[in-house]
Design an enzyme around this catalytic site. Structure first.
Site, PDB file in Angstrom:
ATOM      1  N   ARG A  15       0.802  -1.209   0.000  1.00  0.00           N
ATOM      2  CA  ARG A  15       0.000   0.000   0.000  1.00  0.00           C
ATOM      3  C   ARG A  15       0.844   1.273   0.000  1.00  0.00           C
ATOM      4  NH1 ARG A  15      -4.898  -1.538   4.321  1.00  0.00           N
ATOM      5  NH2 ARG A  15      -5.870  -3.132   2.982  1.00  0.00           N
ATOM      6  N   CYS A  33     -26.368  -1.714  10.359  1.00  0.00           N
ATOM      7  CA  CYS A  33     -26.166  -3.152  10.130  1.00  0.00           C
ATOM      8  C   CYS A  33     -27.395  -3.968  10.518  1.00  0.00           C
ATOM      9  CB  CYS A  33     -24.952  -3.638  10.917  1.00  0.00           C
ATOM     10  SG  CYS A  33     -24.599  -5.388  10.652  1.00  0.00           S
ATOM     11  N   CYS A  52     -18.891  -5.663  16.974  1.00  0.00           N
ATOM     12  CA  CYS A  52     -19.936  -4.732  16.526  1.00  0.00           C
ATOM     13  C   CYS A  52     -19.880  -3.403  17.266  1.00  0.00           C
ATOM     14  CB  CYS A  52     -21.315  -5.374  16.709  1.00  0.00           C
ATOM     15  SG  CYS A  52     -21.562  -6.886  15.754  1.00  0.00           S
ATOM     16  N   CYS A  94     -15.330  -7.082  11.406  1.00  0.00           N
ATOM     17  CA  CYS A  94     -16.483  -7.921  11.057  1.00  0.00           C
ATOM     18  C   CYS A  94     -16.013  -9.341  10.756  1.00  0.00           C
ATOM     19  CB  CYS A  94     -17.219  -7.319   9.858  1.00  0.00           C
ATOM     20  SG  CYS A  94     -18.845  -8.023   9.537  1.00  0.00           S
ATOM     21  N   GLU A 118      -1.971  -9.423  -4.248  1.00  0.00           N
ATOM     22  CA  GLU A 118      -3.334  -9.912  -4.424  1.00  0.00           C
ATOM     23  C   GLU A 118      -3.351 -11.375  -4.841  1.00  0.00           C
ATOM     24  OE1 GLU A 118      -6.001  -8.572  -3.487  1.00  0.00           O
ATOM     25  OE2 GLU A 118      -5.166  -6.621  -2.984  1.00  0.00           O
ATOM     26  N   GLY A 157       1.706 -22.804  -1.392  1.00  0.00           N
ATOM     27  CA  GLY A 157       0.647 -23.661  -1.905  1.00  0.00           C
ATOM     28  C   GLY A 157       0.015 -23.110  -3.173  1.00  0.00           C
ATOM     29  N   GLU A 176     -10.279  -1.308  -0.108  1.00  0.00           N
ATOM     30  CA  GLU A 176      -9.417  -1.723   0.997  1.00  0.00           C
ATOM     31  C   GLU A 176     -10.132  -1.575   2.335  1.00  0.00           C
ATOM     32  OE1 GLU A 176      -4.890  -0.937  -0.569  1.00  0.00           O
ATOM     33  OE2 GLU A 176      -5.999   0.769   0.247  1.00  0.00           O
ATOM     34  N   TYR A 178     -11.827 -10.756  -9.542  1.00  0.00           N
ATOM     35  CA  TYR A 178     -11.431 -10.134  -8.277  1.00  0.00           C
ATOM     36  C   TYR A 178     -10.075  -9.440  -8.409  1.00  0.00           C
ATOM     37  CZ  TYR A 178      -9.213  -9.373  -3.876  1.00  0.00           C
ATOM     38  OH  TYR A 178      -8.521  -8.772  -2.870  1.00  0.00           O
ATOM     39  N   THR A 180      -3.916 -17.238   1.205  1.00  0.00           N
ATOM     40  CA  THR A 180      -3.006 -17.119   2.334  1.00  0.00           C
ATOM     41  C   THR A 180      -3.419 -15.938   3.203  1.00  0.00           C
ATOM     42  OG1 THR A 180      -1.218 -17.924   0.899  1.00  0.00           O
ATOM     43  CG2 THR A 180      -0.577 -16.971   3.018  1.00  0.00           C
ATOM     44  N   ASP A 216     -14.667 -10.386  -2.482  1.00  0.00           N
ATOM     45  CA  ASP A 216     -13.983 -11.537  -1.898  1.00  0.00           C
ATOM     46  C   ASP A 216     -14.724 -11.969  -0.641  1.00  0.00           C
ATOM     47  OD1 ASP A 216     -13.320  -9.686   0.063  1.00  0.00           O
ATOM     48  OD2 ASP A 216     -11.173 -10.114   0.025  1.00  0.00           O
TER      49      ASP A 216
END
Length: 363
Positions: free
Chosen positions: A33, A212, A203, A196, A49, A93, A186, A129, A55, A147
């Site tokens: 970032r 919400c 919350c 969340c 990404e 992986g 982001e 994505y 991961t 995602d």
């Protein structure tokens, strides 16, 4: 279960402002970032990404730094041999991701760095994505990401127990802040990762708590409903270790999961096949003489659980230094069986070789 109350329309401008204000104060500081919004290094964003698809961030940071140290630019990645790329990806992986990164790097060097969603989507291994993430985070294109974190945040915000992919994408598109699309993407992902969360949402400190629907229901973790997971299939296999934990006979694997990696010679047991029969078939294929049973290793993958019986063996095939080869976690587990042993494996094997050879013949 208490039903979620009828929900009023979500005030989109208020949600955008609240979420971006929270993000500016509490967003995660991550190496990819670096730089101003819309002016980040697309190569670093893209690698991150792809890596984080399977991961978690805390673990992925180590792999990310290792990969960027090995290949600091897209040109360095494109020029590297695939074996070096797989070695740098070792432990992450889903090695098809590394192979596709390498292929796409070659395309980028030849054709130029894409700056749009459509350009990224055309690259090998890049889906909707990733194309939305890179084009928005690096170039500030107005593309909403979708995602697991986004799905959970929006399902709870709108109190939707069974959110479909089109439903999530439509809500994400509607909420996306057109002025700061990368930061907004982001922010939603960070909110899902830190506030969340699946099992213990906080919350009381969530910037979206006032709107919400899941929180209003009193049971936020009921949203979204758990996905039905495919049954895990157990795969029985045998492998032979010809050498030791430092130098061994290796072969290149094929297939979608571990294709391109090096590994110990191995064979999957057929449904009606005994361990002895599979071992004999494997040893015939690699021209080896079986010896001691070293142990059994289990390894869990997304939809598979591999149970691998590992034998020592003798062969005239040349050995490869293990540290130079890109190996899967499964093979590292096998080599870990030998950590407590010192000296040559065959000193142990020679004393019991006759016993195990007889077992193989008579089992």
């Amino acid at each position: 279960m208490t039903a979620a109350p009828a929900q009023q329309a979500i005030p989109i401008p208020a949600v955008q402002q609240a979420l971006l204000t929270w993000f500016d104060q509490s967003g995660r500081s991550l190496p990819w970032r670096a730089g101003a919004e819309g002016a980040r290094d697309p190569y670093r964003v893209w690698v991150a990404e792809i890596l984080l698809q399977q991961t978690q961030v805390a673990r992925g940071l180590v792999y990310y730094e290792r990969f960027l140290t090995a290949f600091p630019s897209v040109e360095a990645l494109a020029e590297a041999p695939i074996d070096a790329v797989l070695k740098a990806w070792e432990g992450c992986g889903y090695y098809a991701r590394a192979r596709n990164l390498h292929r796409a790097a070659g395309v980028i060097v030849a054709d130029g760095m894409p700056s749009t969603y459509a350009g990224w989507l055309a690259l090998p291994g890049v889906g909707p994505y990733t194309a939305a993430a890179v084009s928005s985070l690096a170039f500030n294109e107005g593309r909403a990401v979708n995602d697991g974190n986004v799905r959970r945040v929006l399902a709870r915000l709108y109190s939707e127990r069974l959110p479909t992919e089109p439903w999530v994408q439509a809500r994400a598109d509607a909420l996306l802040d057109p002025g700061r699309p990368g930061a907004f993407n982001e922010a939603v992902m960070d909110l899902g990762a830190t506030i969340c969360t699946p099992k213990a949402p906080r919350c009381e400190v969530c910037p979206l708590a006032a709107w919400c629907g899941a929180r209003a229901s009193g049971q936020p973790t009921a949203f979204p409903a758990p996905k039905v997971r495919a049954a895990v299939r157990e795969v029985q296999a045998v492998a032979v270790l010809i050498g030791n934990e430092h130098s061994a006979v290796l072969e290149r694997r094929d297939g979608a999961l571990l294709g391109g990696l090096m590994g110990l010679p191995s064979e999957i047991r057929e449904p009606d096949e005994t361990v002895a029969q599979a071992l004999a078939r494997l040893c015939t294929r690699v021209d080896a003489k079986p010896g001691v049973l070293l142990g059994t290793v289990t390894h869990n993958m997304t939809h598979r659980r591999i149970v691998l019986d590992v034998y020592s063996a003798k062969s005239a095939h040349p050995k490869t230094p293990v540290q130079d080869a890109a190996l899967s976690r499964l093979d590292h587990k096998v080599l870990g069986l030998l950590e407590s042993q010192r000296g040559s494996l065959f000193e142990v094997q020679d004393s019991v070789e006759g016993i195990y050879s007889q077992r193989v013949e008579t089992a």
